[in-house]
Design an enzyme around this catalytic site. Structure first.
Site, short mmCIF file in Angstrom:
data_model
loop_
_atom_site.label_atom_id
_atom_site.label_comp_id
_atom_site.label_asym_id
_atom_site.label_seq_id
_atom_site.Cartn_x
_atom_site.Cartn_y
_atom_site.Cartn_z
N ARG A 113 0.84 -1.20 0.00
CA ARG A 113 0.00 0.00 0.00
C ARG A 113 0.88 1.25 0.00
O ARG A 113 1.95 1.27 0.63
CB ARG A 113 -0.84 -0.04 1.27
CG ARG A 113 -1.82 1.10 1.47
CD ARG A 113 -2.99 1.01 0.57
NE ARG A 113 -4.12 1.83 0.99
CZ ARG A 113 -5.11 2.17 0.15
NH1 ARG A 113 -5.11 1.77 -1.10
NH2 ARG A 113 -6.11 2.87 0.60
N THR A 388 -9.28 0.69 -9.28
CA THR A 388 -8.50 -0.33 -8.64
C THR A 388 -8.67 -1.48 -9.60
O THR A 388 -9.55 -1.45 -10.44
CB THR A 388 -9.17 -0.56 -7.27
OG1 THR A 388 -9.09 0.64 -6.54
CG2 THR A 388 -8.56 -1.68 -6.47
N THR A 406 -4.14 -0.55 -6.98
CA THR A 406 -4.96 0.63 -7.20
C THR A 406 -4.20 1.93 -7.42
O THR A 406 -3.07 2.08 -6.94
CB THR A 406 -5.91 0.84 -5.98
OG1 THR A 406 -6.79 1.92 -6.23
CG2 THR A 406 -5.13 1.10 -4.71
N ASP A 430 -7.92 8.36 0.58
CA ASP A 430 -8.41 7.26 1.41
C ASP A 430 -8.16 7.50 2.89
O ASP A 430 -8.65 6.77 3.74
CB ASP A 430 -7.76 5.93 0.97
CG ASP A 430 -8.58 5.24 -0.13
OD1 ASP A 430 -9.70 5.69 -0.40
OD2 ASP A 430 -8.07 4.26 -0.71
N SER A 459 -7.69 0.99 3.49
CA SER A 459 -8.16 0.50 2.20
C SER A 459 -9.35 -0.42 2.40
O SER A 459 -9.57 -0.93 3.49
CB SER A 459 -7.03 -0.26 1.52
OG SER A 459 -7.50 -0.89 0.34
N GLY A 481 -13.77 0.57 -4.80
CA GLY A 481 -13.82 1.50 -3.67
C GLY A 481 -14.52 0.88 -2.49
O GLY A 481 -14.24 -0.26 -2.10
N1 GLY Z 1 -8.54 3.13 -3.15
C1 GLY Z 1 -9.53 2.16 -2.83
C2 GLY Z 1 -9.13 1.30 -1.66
O1 GLY Z 1 -7.96 1.11 -1.42
O2 GLY Z 1 -9.99 0.83 -0.96
#
Ligand code: GLY
Length: 576
Positions: A113, A388, A406, A430, A459, A481
Protein backbone atom coordinates in the site's frame (compact mmCIF):
# COMPACT_ATOMS: atom_id res chain seq x y z
CA UNK A 1 -38.95 -21.12 27.54
CA UNK A 2 -38.56 -17.60 26.16
CA UNK A 3 -35.57 -18.91 24.24
CA UNK A 4 -37.62 -21.80 22.77
CA UNK A 5 -40.43 -19.43 21.88
CA UNK A 6 -38.11 -17.01 20.14
CA UNK A 7 -36.44 -19.94 18.35
CA UNK A 8 -39.85 -21.17 17.20
CA UNK A 9 -40.77 -17.67 16.01
CA UNK A 10 -37.50 -17.48 14.18
CA UNK A 11 -38.01 -20.79 12.40
CA UNK A 12 -41.60 -19.84 11.58
CA UNK A 13 -40.33 -16.63 10.04
CA UNK A 14 -37.63 -18.50 8.13
CA UNK A 15 -40.25 -20.89 6.80
CA UNK A 16 -42.41 -18.00 5.66
CA UNK A 17 -39.38 -16.32 4.13
CA UNK A 18 -38.52 -19.59 2.33
CA UNK A 19 -41.95 -19.94 0.90
CA UNK A 20 -42.23 -16.33 -0.13
CA UNK A 21 -38.80 -16.24 -1.71
CA UNK A 22 -39.28 -19.42 -3.74
CA UNK A 23 -42.57 -18.16 -5.03
CA UNK A 24 -41.22 -14.78 -6.00
CA UNK A 25 -38.07 -16.18 -7.56
CA UNK A 26 -39.94 -18.63 -9.80
CA UNK A 27 -42.44 -15.96 -10.69
CA UNK A 28 -39.77 -13.40 -11.32
CA UNK A 29 -37.77 -15.77 -13.53
CA UNK A 30 -40.86 -16.34 -15.61
CA UNK A 31 -42.16 -12.80 -15.76
CA UNK A 32 -38.83 -10.94 -15.61
CA UNK A 33 -36.21 -12.97 -17.44
CA UNK A 34 -33.60 -10.26 -16.62
CA UNK A 35 -33.64 -11.09 -12.92
CA UNK A 36 -32.40 -14.10 -10.99
CA UNK A 37 -29.25 -16.09 -11.62
CA UNK A 38 -27.35 -15.55 -14.88
CA UNK A 39 -26.84 -18.50 -17.22
CA UNK A 40 -23.27 -19.68 -17.72
CA UNK A 41 -21.34 -22.36 -19.58
CA UNK A 42 -18.01 -23.14 -17.96
CA UNK A 43 -14.71 -24.35 -19.43
CA UNK A 44 -12.44 -26.12 -16.95
CA UNK A 45 -8.67 -26.13 -16.91
CA UNK A 46 -6.25 -28.45 -15.11
CA UNK A 47 -2.90 -26.64 -15.44
CA UNK A 48 -3.61 -23.13 -14.29
CA UNK A 49 -5.62 -20.01 -14.90
CA UNK A 50 -5.36 -16.22 -15.04
CA UNK A 51 -8.39 -13.94 -14.63
CA UNK A 52 -7.70 -10.22 -14.89
CA UNK A 53 -8.91 -6.92 -16.30
CA UNK A 54 -7.51 -6.96 -19.86
CA UNK A 55 -7.09 -9.68 -22.51
CA UNK A 56 -3.48 -8.57 -23.17
CA UNK A 57 -2.45 -8.96 -19.54
CA UNK A 58 -4.29 -12.30 -19.26
CA UNK A 59 -2.33 -13.55 -22.27
CA UNK A 60 0.95 -12.38 -20.70
CA UNK A 61 0.10 -14.24 -17.49
CA UNK A 62 -0.91 -17.41 -19.30
CA UNK A 63 2.30 -17.38 -21.38
CA UNK A 64 4.35 -17.17 -18.18
CA UNK A 65 2.47 -20.12 -16.66
CA UNK A 66 3.03 -22.15 -19.82
CA UNK A 67 6.77 -21.34 -19.72
CA UNK A 68 6.94 -22.98 -16.29
CA UNK A 69 6.45 -19.86 -14.21
CA UNK A 70 4.51 -20.16 -11.01
CA UNK A 71 1.50 -18.08 -9.90
CA UNK A 72 3.71 -15.34 -8.42
CA UNK A 73 5.80 -15.12 -11.61
CA UNK A 74 2.56 -14.77 -13.59
CA UNK A 75 1.25 -12.18 -11.11
CA UNK A 76 4.36 -10.02 -11.49
CA UNK A 77 4.07 -10.17 -15.29
CA UNK A 78 0.33 -9.39 -15.12
CA UNK A 79 0.87 -6.44 -12.75
CA UNK A 80 3.31 -4.75 -15.19
CA UNK A 81 1.19 -5.66 -18.23
CA UNK A 82 -1.81 -4.04 -16.54
CA UNK A 83 0.28 -0.92 -15.88
CA UNK A 84 0.41 -0.62 -19.69
CA UNK A 85 -2.99 -1.96 -20.81
CA UNK A 86 -5.19 -0.67 -17.99
CA UNK A 87 -3.96 2.91 -17.42
CA UNK A 88 -6.99 3.69 -15.22
CA UNK A 89 -5.90 1.31 -12.50
CA UNK A 90 -3.07 -1.02 -13.47
CA UNK A 91 -0.07 0.83 -12.23
CA UNK A 92 3.49 1.37 -11.15
CA UNK A 93 2.50 4.67 -9.49
CA UNK A 94 0.08 3.15 -6.99
CA UNK A 95 -0.05 0.29 -4.51
CA UNK A 96 -1.92 -2.82 -3.50
CA UNK A 97 -2.19 -6.04 -1.54
CA UNK A 98 -1.46 -9.68 -2.28
CA UNK A 99 -2.88 -12.80 -0.67
CA UNK A 100 -0.89 -15.96 -1.35
CA UNK A 101 -1.47 -19.64 -0.65
CA UNK A 102 1.07 -22.22 -1.75
CA UNK A 103 0.00 -25.60 -3.09
CA UNK A 104 1.11 -27.03 0.26
CA UNK A 105 -1.11 -24.67 2.23
CA UNK A 106 1.42 -22.06 3.40
CA UNK A 107 -0.17 -18.64 3.34
CA UNK A 108 0.94 -15.01 3.53
CA UNK A 109 -0.18 -11.52 2.67
CA UNK A 110 1.95 -8.70 1.26
CA UNK A 111 1.12 -5.06 1.95
CA UNK A 112 2.47 -2.78 -0.79
CA UNK A 113 0.00 0.00 0.00
CA UNK A 114 1.14 3.60 -0.60
CA UNK A 115 2.39 5.63 2.38
CA UNK A 116 1.88 9.27 3.30
CA UNK A 117 5.05 11.28 2.44
CA UNK A 118 7.21 12.51 5.36
CA UNK A 119 5.97 16.07 4.78
CA UNK A 120 2.29 15.04 5.07
CA UNK A 121 0.33 16.28 8.07
CA UNK A 122 -3.01 15.68 9.71
CA UNK A 123 -4.69 18.88 8.54
CA UNK A 124 -3.00 19.18 5.16
CA UNK A 125 -6.31 19.23 3.26
CA UNK A 126 -7.99 21.84 5.48
CA UNK A 127 -8.22 25.57 4.78
CA UNK A 128 -7.67 28.35 7.38
CA UNK A 129 -11.24 27.85 8.64
CA UNK A 130 -10.74 24.14 9.13
CA UNK A 131 -12.81 23.09 6.13
CA UNK A 132 -11.72 20.41 3.68
CA UNK A 133 -10.47 22.01 0.43
CA UNK A 134 -12.44 20.32 -2.36
CA UNK A 135 -10.40 18.08 -4.69
CA UNK A 136 -7.09 18.73 -2.95
CA UNK A 137 -6.74 15.09 -1.97
CA UNK A 138 -7.89 13.97 -5.41
CA UNK A 139 -6.51 15.99 -8.32
CA UNK A 140 -3.29 17.69 -7.18
CA UNK A 141 0.33 16.65 -6.73
CA UNK A 142 -0.40 16.53 -3.00
CA UNK A 143 -2.98 13.77 -3.55
CA UNK A 144 -0.35 11.08 -4.04
CA UNK A 145 1.00 8.62 -1.55
CA UNK A 146 4.48 7.13 -2.00
CA UNK A 147 3.96 4.35 -4.58
CA UNK A 148 4.37 0.73 -3.43
CA UNK A 149 3.60 -1.45 -6.45
CA UNK A 150 7.14 -1.88 -7.79
CA UNK A 151 8.56 -2.74 -4.38
CA UNK A 152 5.65 -5.13 -3.80
CA UNK A 153 6.39 -7.02 -6.99
CA UNK A 154 10.11 -7.14 -6.20
CA UNK A 155 9.39 -8.55 -2.73
CA UNK A 156 6.83 -11.11 -3.97
CA UNK A 157 9.27 -12.29 -6.64
CA UNK A 158 12.19 -12.43 -4.19
CA UNK A 159 10.23 -14.69 -1.86
CA UNK A 160 8.29 -16.93 -4.24
CA UNK A 161 9.32 -16.29 -7.86
CA UNK A 162 10.92 -18.97 -10.04
CA UNK A 163 11.57 -17.37 -13.44
CA UNK A 164 14.04 -14.52 -14.05
CA UNK A 165 12.74 -11.04 -13.09
CA UNK A 166 13.70 -9.55 -16.47
CA UNK A 167 11.63 -12.16 -18.32
CA UNK A 168 8.55 -11.14 -16.31
CA UNK A 169 8.84 -7.43 -17.15
CA UNK A 170 9.71 -7.77 -20.86
CA UNK A 171 6.14 -8.52 -22.06
CA UNK A 172 4.94 -5.24 -20.52
CA UNK A 173 7.82 -3.34 -22.16
CA UNK A 174 6.85 -4.87 -25.51
CA UNK A 175 3.22 -3.82 -25.03
CA UNK A 176 4.24 -0.27 -24.12
CA UNK A 177 6.85 0.02 -26.89
CA UNK A 178 4.91 -1.65 -29.74
CA UNK A 179 1.50 -0.49 -28.57
CA UNK A 180 -1.78 -2.36 -28.35
CA UNK A 181 -5.25 -1.76 -29.75
CA UNK A 182 -7.54 -0.04 -27.27
CA UNK A 183 -10.90 -1.60 -26.54
CA UNK A 184 -14.16 0.32 -26.86
CA UNK A 185 -14.26 0.66 -23.08
CA UNK A 186 -10.70 2.00 -22.81
CA UNK A 187 -11.23 4.39 -25.77
CA UNK A 188 -14.29 5.85 -24.03
CA UNK A 189 -12.53 6.09 -20.69
CA UNK A 190 -9.43 7.80 -22.16
CA UNK A 191 -11.61 10.22 -24.12
CA UNK A 192 -13.65 11.08 -21.02
CA UNK A 193 -10.49 11.87 -19.05
CA UNK A 194 -8.90 13.88 -21.92
CA UNK A 195 -9.82 17.37 -20.71
CA UNK A 196 -8.56 16.66 -17.22
CA UNK A 197 -5.33 15.16 -18.54
CA UNK A 198 -4.76 18.40 -20.49
CA UNK A 199 -5.60 20.64 -17.56
CA UNK A 200 -3.44 18.79 -15.05
CA UNK A 201 -0.51 18.06 -17.38
CA UNK A 202 0.32 21.22 -19.32
CA UNK A 203 2.91 20.51 -21.96
CA UNK A 204 2.63 16.71 -21.60
CA UNK A 205 0.89 14.54 -24.18
CA UNK A 206 0.47 11.16 -22.52
CA UNK A 207 -2.79 9.37 -23.28
CA UNK A 208 -4.19 12.50 -24.96
CA UNK A 209 -5.51 12.20 -28.53
CA UNK A 210 -6.95 15.13 -30.43
CA UNK A 211 -10.48 14.26 -31.46
CA UNK A 212 -10.69 11.48 -28.87
CA UNK A 213 -9.87 7.77 -28.91
CA UNK A 214 -11.65 5.14 -30.99
CA UNK A 215 -11.83 1.39 -30.53
CA UNK A 216 -8.88 -0.19 -32.34
CA UNK A 217 -6.58 2.85 -32.08
CA UNK A 218 -2.97 1.91 -31.24
CA UNK A 219 -1.76 3.11 -27.84
CA UNK A 220 2.06 3.41 -27.72
CA UNK A 221 3.72 4.52 -24.45
CA UNK A 222 7.41 5.18 -25.15
CA UNK A 223 8.34 6.88 -21.85
CA UNK A 224 6.60 4.15 -19.89
CA UNK A 225 8.53 1.54 -21.89
CA UNK A 226 11.80 3.28 -20.86
CA UNK A 227 10.78 3.31 -17.18
CA UNK A 228 9.82 -0.35 -17.34
CA UNK A 229 13.17 -1.06 -18.96
CA UNK A 230 14.94 0.48 -15.94
CA UNK A 231 12.80 -1.62 -13.60
CA UNK A 232 13.62 -4.71 -15.67
CA UNK A 233 17.37 -4.01 -15.49
CA UNK A 234 17.73 -2.61 -11.96
CA UNK A 235 14.72 -4.01 -10.06
CA UNK A 236 13.71 -1.81 -7.12
CA UNK A 237 16.51 0.67 -7.85
CA UNK A 238 15.09 1.23 -11.32
CA UNK A 239 12.14 3.00 -9.68
CA UNK A 240 13.03 4.13 -6.15
CA UNK A 241 16.41 5.66 -7.04
CA UNK A 242 18.19 6.91 -10.15
CA UNK A 243 16.52 8.59 -13.13
CA UNK A 244 12.88 7.67 -12.28
CA UNK A 245 13.19 8.83 -8.67
CA UNK A 246 14.65 12.11 -9.94
CA UNK A 247 11.84 12.53 -12.48
CA UNK A 248 9.25 11.86 -9.79
CA UNK A 249 10.84 14.28 -7.33
CA UNK A 250 11.05 16.95 -10.04
CA UNK A 251 7.40 16.41 -10.94
CA UNK A 252 6.58 16.95 -7.27
CA UNK A 253 8.70 20.12 -7.07
CA UNK A 254 7.02 21.55 -10.15
CA UNK A 255 3.52 20.88 -8.75
CA UNK A 256 4.03 21.64 -5.03
CA UNK A 257 3.81 17.93 -4.26
CA UNK A 258 5.28 16.33 -1.15
CA UNK A 259 7.03 13.12 -2.24
CA UNK A 260 10.83 13.35 -2.06
CA UNK A 261 13.65 11.05 -3.15
CA UNK A 262 14.06 10.13 0.51
CA UNK A 263 10.40 9.07 0.71
CA UNK A 264 11.01 6.81 -2.28
CA UNK A 265 14.17 5.31 -0.81
CA UNK A 266 12.39 4.70 2.50
CA UNK A 267 9.41 2.91 0.97
CA UNK A 268 9.20 -0.79 1.78
CA UNK A 269 6.33 -3.22 1.48
CA UNK A 270 5.51 -5.47 4.47
CA UNK A 271 4.65 -9.14 4.81
CA UNK A 272 1.69 -9.32 7.20
CA UNK A 273 -0.08 -12.13 8.99
CA UNK A 274 -3.32 -12.82 7.12
CA UNK A 275 -6.75 -12.60 8.70
CA UNK A 276 -7.90 -16.21 8.84
CA UNK A 277 -11.47 -17.15 9.65
CA UNK A 278 -14.08 -19.81 9.10
CA UNK A 279 -17.45 -19.77 7.42
CA UNK A 280 -19.42 -23.02 7.58
CA UNK A 281 -16.27 -25.12 7.31
CA UNK A 282 -14.60 -22.99 4.63
CA UNK A 283 -11.31 -21.41 5.69
CA UNK A 284 -11.00 -17.80 4.60
CA UNK A 285 -7.49 -16.32 4.11
CA UNK A 286 -7.74 -12.60 3.60
CA UNK A 287 -6.08 -9.19 3.98
CA UNK A 288 -5.37 -7.66 7.40
CA UNK A 289 -5.13 -3.90 8.13
CA UNK A 290 -4.30 -1.46 6.64
CA UNK A 291 -7.05 -3.06 4.63
CA UNK A 292 -10.42 -2.94 6.32
CA UNK A 293 -11.49 -5.64 3.85
CA UNK A 294 -10.46 -8.83 5.63
CA UNK A 295 -11.89 -7.92 9.01
CA UNK A 296 -15.09 -6.56 7.47
CA UNK A 297 -15.49 -9.64 5.26
CA UNK A 298 -15.21 -11.94 8.26
CA UNK A 299 -17.62 -9.79 10.29
CA UNK A 300 -20.13 -9.95 7.43
CA UNK A 301 -19.81 -13.70 7.08
CA UNK A 302 -20.18 -14.19 10.83
CA UNK A 303 -23.27 -11.94 10.83
CA UNK A 304 -25.18 -14.10 8.32
CA UNK A 305 -23.77 -17.54 9.18
CA UNK A 306 -26.63 -18.80 11.30
CA UNK A 307 -29.33 -18.01 8.75
CA UNK A 308 -30.56 -20.36 5.99
CA UNK A 309 -29.55 -18.18 3.06
CA UNK A 310 -29.34 -21.18 0.72
CA UNK A 311 -32.99 -22.02 1.31
CA UNK A 312 -34.11 -18.42 0.99
CA UNK A 313 -32.40 -18.05 -2.38
CA UNK A 314 -30.41 -15.50 -4.36
CA UNK A 315 -31.47 -11.84 -3.97
CA UNK A 316 -34.74 -12.71 -2.18
CA UNK A 317 -36.08 -10.00 0.10
CA UNK A 318 -35.14 -11.87 3.30
CA UNK A 319 -31.61 -12.57 2.08
CA UNK A 320 -31.18 -8.97 0.89
CA UNK A 321 -32.52 -7.59 4.18
CA UNK A 322 -30.18 -9.69 6.28
CA UNK A 323 -27.16 -8.85 4.13
CA UNK A 324 -27.96 -5.10 4.15
CA UNK A 325 -28.36 -5.02 7.93
CA UNK A 326 -25.05 -6.83 8.38
CA UNK A 327 -23.31 -4.42 5.96
CA UNK A 328 -24.74 -1.36 7.75
CA UNK A 329 -23.30 -2.43 11.09
CA UNK A 330 -19.94 -3.55 9.77
CA UNK A 331 -19.30 -0.29 7.87
CA UNK A 332 -20.13 1.67 11.03
CA UNK A 333 -17.33 -0.23 12.79
CA UNK A 334 -15.00 0.38 9.86
CA UNK A 335 -15.38 4.15 10.27
CA UNK A 336 -14.04 4.10 13.79
CA UNK A 337 -11.77 1.17 14.40
CA UNK A 338 -9.70 0.61 11.29
CA UNK A 339 -6.45 2.19 10.17
CA UNK A 340 -2.76 1.39 9.63
CA UNK A 341 -1.79 -1.10 12.37
CA UNK A 342 1.72 0.41 12.47
CA UNK A 343 0.17 3.65 13.80
CA UNK A 344 -3.11 2.65 15.41
CA UNK A 345 -4.02 -0.37 17.50
CA UNK A 346 -6.82 -1.97 15.49
CA UNK A 347 -8.92 -4.15 17.86
CA UNK A 348 -8.82 -7.12 15.48
CA UNK A 349 -9.64 -9.84 18.00
CA UNK A 350 -12.57 -7.91 19.48
CA UNK A 351 -14.05 -7.09 16.08
CA UNK A 352 -13.85 -10.74 15.07
CA UNK A 353 -15.32 -12.23 18.26
CA UNK A 354 -18.57 -14.12 17.43
CA UNK A 355 -20.27 -12.75 20.55
CA UNK A 356 -19.51 -9.23 19.37
CA UNK A 357 -21.05 -9.85 15.94
CA UNK A 358 -24.11 -11.38 17.60
CA UNK A 359 -24.49 -8.35 19.82
CA UNK A 360 -24.29 -6.05 16.78
CA UNK A 361 -27.07 -7.96 15.03
CA UNK A 362 -29.25 -8.15 18.17
CA UNK A 363 -31.38 -5.10 17.31
CA UNK A 364 -32.01 -6.28 13.74
CA UNK A 365 -35.76 -6.08 13.17
CA UNK A 366 -37.31 -8.14 10.37
CA UNK A 367 -40.29 -5.78 10.15
CA UNK A 368 -38.45 -2.56 9.46
CA UNK A 369 -35.10 -1.22 8.25
CA UNK A 370 -32.79 -0.17 11.10
CA UNK A 371 -32.11 3.55 10.51
CA UNK A 372 -28.36 4.15 10.22
CA UNK A 373 -28.78 7.12 12.57
CA UNK A 374 -29.55 4.59 15.31
CA UNK A 375 -26.39 2.58 14.60
CA UNK A 376 -23.05 3.75 15.92
CA UNK A 377 -19.72 1.96 15.78
CA UNK A 378 -19.77 -0.81 18.40
CA UNK A 379 -17.94 -0.56 21.69
CA UNK A 380 -15.88 -3.03 23.72
CA UNK A 381 -13.15 -2.86 26.28
CA UNK A 382 -11.43 5.11 5.48
CA UNK A 383 -15.36 3.32 -5.68
CA UNK A 384 -15.17 3.24 -9.07
CA UNK A 385 -15.07 5.69 -10.15
CA UNK A 386 -13.48 2.58 -8.87
CA UNK A 387 -10.04 2.47 -10.18
CA UNK A 388 -8.50 -0.33 -8.64
CA UNK A 389 -8.07 -3.68 -10.32
CA UNK A 390 -7.93 -7.27 -9.17
CA UNK A 391 -6.44 -10.43 -10.62
CA UNK A 392 -6.60 -14.06 -9.57
CA UNK A 393 -4.04 -16.64 -10.68
CA UNK A 394 -3.44 -20.33 -10.05
CA UNK A 395 -0.54 -22.34 -11.46
CA UNK A 396 -0.02 -26.01 -12.36
CA UNK A 397 1.04 -26.98 -8.84
CA UNK A 398 -1.94 -25.22 -7.27
CA UNK A 399 -0.15 -22.14 -5.88
CA UNK A 400 -2.69 -19.34 -5.70
CA UNK A 401 -2.37 -15.55 -5.87
CA UNK A 402 -5.01 -12.88 -5.33
CA UNK A 403 -3.79 -9.30 -5.94
CA UNK A 404 -5.79 -6.09 -5.76
CA UNK A 405 -3.90 -2.97 -6.82
CA UNK A 406 -4.96 0.63 -7.20
CA UNK A 407 -4.45 4.26 -8.22
CA UNK A 408 -7.66 5.05 -6.25
CA UNK A 409 -9.68 7.20 -8.68
CA UNK A 410 -9.83 6.41 -12.41
CA UNK A 411 -6.28 7.24 -13.71
CA UNK A 412 -5.42 8.23 -10.10
CA UNK A 413 -4.62 11.95 -9.75
CA UNK A 414 -4.48 12.09 -13.60
CA UNK A 415 -1.01 13.58 -13.21
CA UNK A 416 1.85 11.99 -15.18
CA UNK A 417 5.44 11.96 -14.08
CA UNK A 418 7.09 13.97 -16.82
CA UNK A 419 9.53 11.87 -18.81
CA UNK A 420 8.67 8.68 -16.95
CA UNK A 421 5.28 8.12 -18.59
CA UNK A 422 3.29 6.85 -15.63
CA UNK A 423 0.33 8.14 -13.66
CA UNK A 424 0.39 8.96 -9.96
CA UNK A 425 -2.16 7.72 -7.49
CA UNK A 426 -4.52 9.92 -5.47
CA UNK A 427 -4.61 7.48 -2.61
CA UNK A 428 -4.25 10.22 0.04
CA UNK A 429 -8.04 10.63 -0.32
CA UNK A 430 -8.41 7.26 1.41
CA UNK A 431 -7.25 8.91 4.62
CA UNK A 432 -9.82 10.71 6.71
CA UNK A 433 -9.09 14.40 5.89
CA UNK A 434 -11.33 15.47 8.79
CA UNK A 435 -13.51 13.40 11.14
CA UNK A 436 -17.09 13.28 9.87
CA UNK A 437 -16.26 14.51 6.34
CA UNK A 438 -16.73 11.71 3.79
CA UNK A 439 -14.08 10.83 1.19
CA UNK A 440 -14.85 10.28 -2.53
CA UNK A 441 -16.57 7.01 -1.69
CA UNK A 442 -18.76 8.62 0.98
CA UNK A 443 -16.79 6.76 3.65
CA UNK A 444 -16.25 8.32 7.04
CA UNK A 445 -13.27 7.99 9.31
CA UNK A 446 -11.62 9.36 12.42
CA UNK A 447 -8.41 9.20 14.41
CA UNK A 448 -7.65 5.63 13.39
CA UNK A 449 -7.33 6.75 9.77
CA UNK A 450 -6.03 10.31 10.23
CA UNK A 451 -3.05 11.48 8.14
CA UNK A 452 0.42 11.02 9.64
CA UNK A 453 3.81 10.99 7.90
CA UNK A 454 4.74 7.46 6.80
CA UNK A 455 1.32 6.04 7.58
CA UNK A 456 -0.65 3.88 5.17
CA UNK A 457 -4.19 5.03 4.33
CA UNK A 458 -7.04 2.65 5.10
CA UNK A 459 -8.16 0.50 2.20
CA UNK A 460 -11.15 -1.65 1.34
CA UNK A 461 -9.22 -3.95 -0.99
CA UNK A 462 -9.99 -7.56 -0.12
CA UNK A 463 -7.87 -10.09 -2.01
CA UNK A 464 -9.06 -13.42 -0.61
CA UNK A 465 -8.27 -17.12 -0.93
CA UNK A 466 -10.63 -19.80 0.41
CA UNK A 467 -9.91 -23.41 1.33
CA UNK A 468 -12.33 -26.28 1.66
CA UNK A 469 -11.24 -29.43 3.47
CA UNK A 470 -7.65 -28.19 3.53
CA UNK A 471 -7.52 -27.69 -0.23
CA UNK A 472 -7.72 -24.62 -2.46
CA UNK A 473 -11.34 -23.70 -3.17
CA UNK A 474 -11.58 -20.12 -4.42
CA UNK A 475 -9.45 -17.07 -5.33
CA UNK A 476 -11.43 -13.83 -5.36
CA UNK A 477 -11.24 -10.03 -5.25
CA UNK A 478 -12.42 -6.89 -7.00
CA UNK A 479 -11.99 -3.13 -7.45
CA UNK A 480 -14.89 -0.88 -6.43
CA UNK A 481 -13.82 1.50 -3.67
CA UNK A 482 -16.14 1.14 -0.75
CA UNK A 483 -18.12 -1.60 -2.56
CA UNK A 484 -15.11 -3.95 -2.70
CA UNK A 485 -15.93 -5.66 0.55
CA UNK A 486 -19.62 -6.19 -0.17
CA UNK A 487 -18.90 -7.43 -3.72
CA UNK A 488 -16.41 -10.01 -2.44
CA UNK A 489 -18.83 -11.00 0.31
CA UNK A 490 -21.77 -11.46 -2.09
CA UNK A 491 -19.64 -13.36 -4.64
CA UNK A 492 -18.62 -15.83 -1.94
CA UNK A 493 -22.26 -16.25 -0.83
CA UNK A 494 -23.32 -16.71 -4.47
CA UNK A 495 -21.11 -19.81 -4.67
CA UNK A 496 -21.32 -21.25 -1.17
CA UNK A 497 -24.96 -20.48 -0.42
CA UNK A 498 -26.71 -20.03 -3.76
CA UNK A 499 -24.99 -22.78 -5.72
CA UNK A 500 -23.78 -20.55 -8.56
CA UNK A 501 -20.75 -21.47 -10.65
CA UNK A 502 -17.84 -19.02 -10.69
CA UNK A 503 -18.96 -17.07 -13.75
CA UNK A 504 -22.56 -16.82 -12.52
CA UNK A 505 -21.38 -15.66 -9.13
CA UNK A 506 -19.32 -12.90 -10.73
CA UNK A 507 -21.96 -11.85 -13.28
CA UNK A 508 -24.84 -11.78 -10.77
CA UNK A 509 -26.21 -8.35 -9.94
CA UNK A 510 -24.91 -6.85 -6.69
CA UNK A 511 -26.10 -4.39 -4.08
CA UNK A 512 -24.31 -2.42 -1.38
CA UNK A 513 -24.93 -0.69 1.92
CA UNK A 514 -22.16 1.16 3.80
CA UNK A 515 -23.98 2.54 6.87
CA UNK A 516 -23.89 6.13 5.60
CA UNK A 517 -25.42 7.25 3.36
CA UNK A 518 -28.38 5.19 4.54
CA UNK A 519 -29.42 3.70 1.22
CA UNK A 520 -29.18 0.35 -0.53
CA UNK A 521 -27.19 1.00 -3.71
CA UNK A 522 -28.21 -1.53 -6.35
CA UNK A 523 -27.12 -2.41 -9.86
CA UNK A 524 -29.83 -2.09 -12.52
CA UNK A 525 -32.38 -4.91 -12.15
CA UNK A 526 -30.62 -6.44 -9.14
CA UNK A 527 -34.00 -6.86 -7.47
CA UNK A 528 -37.24 -7.87 -9.13
CA UNK A 529 -40.05 -5.31 -8.63
CA UNK A 530 -41.75 -7.35 -5.92
CA UNK A 531 -38.59 -7.68 -3.83
CA UNK A 532 -37.92 -3.97 -4.29
CA UNK A 533 -41.42 -3.12 -3.14
CA UNK A 534 -41.26 -5.36 -0.03
CA UNK A 535 -37.97 -3.77 1.00
CA UNK A 536 -39.28 -0.24 0.40
CA UNK A 537 -42.34 -0.96 2.51
CA UNK A 538 -40.01 -1.89 5.35
CA UNK A 539 -38.26 1.46 5.06
CA UNK A 540 -35.24 0.61 2.89
CA UNK A 541 -34.21 3.47 0.60
CA UNK A 542 -33.18 1.88 -2.68
CA UNK A 543 -30.85 3.88 -4.93
CA UNK A 544 -30.13 2.73 -8.48
CA UNK A 545 -26.43 2.80 -9.26
CA UNK A 546 -24.16 1.87 -12.15
CA UNK A 547 -22.07 -1.31 -12.32
CA UNK A 548 -20.42 -2.28 -9.06
CA UNK A 549 -16.89 -3.66 -9.09
CA UNK A 550 -15.12 -6.02 -11.51
CA UNK A 551 -14.78 -9.32 -9.70
CA UNK A 552 -12.19 -11.68 -11.16
CA UNK A 553 -12.17 -15.09 -9.50
CA UNK A 554 -11.22 -18.75 -9.86
CA UNK A 555 -13.01 -21.76 -8.36
CA UNK A 556 -11.53 -25.21 -8.00
CA UNK A 557 -14.08 -27.88 -8.86
CA UNK A 558 -13.85 -31.64 -9.36
CA UNK A 559 -13.62 -30.94 -13.13
CA UNK A 560 -10.74 -28.48 -12.79
CA UNK A 561 -10.40 -24.71 -12.44
CA UNK A 562 -13.27 -22.54 -13.60
CA UNK A 563 -13.05 -18.77 -13.88
CA UNK A 564 -15.34 -15.83 -13.38
CA UNK A 565 -14.27 -12.79 -15.46
CA UNK A 566 -16.44 -9.79 -14.82
CA UNK A 567 -18.56 -8.80 -17.85
CA UNK A 568 -18.77 -5.26 -16.41
CA UNK A 569 -15.27 -4.62 -17.89
CA UNK A 570 -12.88 -6.10 -20.48
CA UNK A 571 -12.05 -8.76 -17.93
CA UNK A 572 -10.74 -11.98 -19.39
CA UNK A 573 -10.15 -15.54 -18.20
CA UNK A 574 -7.59 -17.81 -19.77
CA UNK A 575 -6.40 -21.24 -18.75
CA UNK A 576 -4.66 -24.34 -20.02
N1 GLY B 1 -8.54 3.13 -3.15
C1 GLY B 1 -9.53 2.16 -2.83
C2 GLY B 1 -9.13 1.30 -1.66
O1 GLY B 1 -7.96 1.11 -1.42
O2 GLY B 1 -9.99 0.83 -0.96
Amino acid sequence: MTFLFSLEQQYLRWFKADFKCCLFLSASLFIYPGYGQPVSVQTHYRNGMVVCATPQAAQVGLDILKKGGNAVDAAVAVQFALAVTLPEAGNIGGGGFMAYRSAKGENSTLDFREKAPAKASMNMYLDASGNVVPNMSLATHQASGVPGSVDGMVEAHKKYGKLKWADLIQPAIDLAHNGFKVSRRLAASLTRAGDQFKKLNPGKSYLIKDGGWKEGDLLIQGDLAKTLGLIRDKGRDGFYSGIVAEQLAEEMNNGSGLITKTDLQNYHSIWRKPIIGNYKGYRIITMPPPSSGGIALMQLLHSVEKYPLARWGFNCDSAVQLIVEAERRVYADRSKYMGDPDFYKVPVDSLLRPAYTASRMANFNWNAATPSTSIQPGSFAGYESDQTTHYSIVDREGNAVAITTTLNDSFGSKIFVKGAGFLLNNEMDDFSAKPGVPNMYGLLGGTANSIQPGKRMLSAMTPTIIEKSGKLFMIVGTPGGSTIITSVFQTILNVIEFGQDMQQAVTSKRFHHQWLPDDVQIEKDAFDPKTRSILQQKGYKIADHGPSGRVDAILKTKDGYEGGADPRGDDTKMGW
